[in-house]
Design an enzyme around this catalytic site. Structure first.
Site, PDB file in Angstrom:
ATOM      1  N   CYS A  67      12.074  -4.295  -2.518  1.00  0.00           N
ATOM      2  CA  CYS A  67      11.709  -3.380  -1.435  1.00  0.00           C
ATOM      3  C   CYS A  67      10.649  -3.955  -0.500  1.00  0.00           C
ATOM      4  O   CYS A  67      10.624  -3.643   0.683  1.00  0.00           O
ATOM      5  CB  CYS A  67      11.214  -2.050  -2.013  1.00  0.00           C
ATOM      6  SG  CYS A  67      12.527  -1.112  -2.822  1.00  0.00           S
ATOM      7  N   GLU A  68       9.773  -4.772  -1.020  1.00  0.00           N
ATOM      8  CA  GLU A  68       8.677  -5.298  -0.205  1.00  0.00           C
ATOM      9  C   GLU A  68       9.081  -6.494   0.651  1.00  0.00           C
ATOM     10  O   GLU A  68       8.691  -6.572   1.812  1.00  0.00           O
ATOM     11  CB  GLU A  68       7.491  -5.687  -1.099  1.00  0.00           C
ATOM     12  CG  GLU A  68       6.747  -4.507  -1.701  1.00  0.00           C
ATOM     13  CD  GLU A  68       5.938  -3.723  -0.688  1.00  0.00           C
ATOM     14  OE1 GLU A  68       5.637  -4.245   0.403  1.00  0.00           O
ATOM     15  OE2 GLU A  68       5.591  -2.563  -0.991  1.00  0.00           O
ATOM     16  N   SER A  69       9.825  -7.443   0.092  1.00  0.00           N
ATOM     17  CA  SER A  69      10.082  -8.686   0.827  1.00  0.00           C
ATOM     18  C   SER A  69      11.536  -9.148   0.786  1.00  0.00           C
ATOM     19  O   SER A  69      11.852 -10.178   1.381  1.00  0.00           O
ATOM     20  CB  SER A  69       9.217  -9.812   0.255  1.00  0.00           C
ATOM     21  OG  SER A  69       9.689 -10.171  -1.035  1.00  0.00           O
TER      22      SER A  69
END
Length: 194
Positions: A67-69
């Protein structure tokens, strides 16, 4: 004509049942294929080490990276969050100080360092709230905001353990996305162990 239909009926039933079984088999294969292509597993050694050292489930770590990167170790956000788990340099500095280490923000692009400290931060947030939804919301919006939401009664943890009433839409969407990814990774990791 009726006798002929009666003789065909068992064959039709067997044929339909066979088609049903083949479809179920193909759906199962498709489901596994979809999860493997949609939810990649990379940096497994680094994730395993961080999981063991800090007691955070691998599915939580993979979902956060996803989800972040999207598994881009060189990712930098418009807020200057860096690396796989998108850690802010200030947060990294604070985490390093707890261990008596001298931080270097460039280390956030090293997968092992980023995954370890991102997981450490998640474990601290989980310890603080005792709930993964709240920990994920704090990872996204900041623990100061989440503390205020609890103080003001904006958010509550319902009977199923879900955080409800998140006042920032982007954070609410993020928590849902993390939970969806976490479910996908739990299934993938269970299949991998078989």
């Amino acid at each position: 004509m009726t006798k002929r239909r009666m003789k065909l009926l068992p064959r039709i039933i067997i044929g339909l049942f066979t088609v049903f079984l083949v479809c179920m088999f193909l759906i199962g294969i498709w489901d596994v294929f979809f999860r493997k292509t949609h939810y990649p597993i990379a940096y497994s050694e680094e994730v395993s080490l961080a999981s063991s050292a800090l007691g955070v489930d691998e599915a939580v770590i993979y979902a956060t990276i996803y989800c972040e990167s999207s598994f881009n170790k060189d990712a930098v956000s418009n807020m200057d969050a860096r690396g796989l788990m998108q850690i802010l340099p200030d947060t990294f500095e604070w985490l390093c100080e707890q261990e008596g280490l001298e931080p270097d923000a460039e280390m956030l692009f090293d997968p092992q360092t980023n995954i370890y400290y991102g997981t450490k931060f998640l474990s601290i947030l989980y310890e603080r709230y005792g709930n993964w939804d709240a920990a994920h919301a704090a990872y996204h919006a900041g623990h100061g905001r989440v503390d205020k939401w609890f103080e003001n009664g904006d958010v509550v943890i319902d009977a199923e353990g879900s955080l409800t009433g998140i006042p920032i839409d982007a954070t609410a969407v993020y928590v849902k996305k993390i939970n969806r990814a976490k479910s996908g990774y739990i299934e993938l990791l269970e299949e991998k162990e078989k």
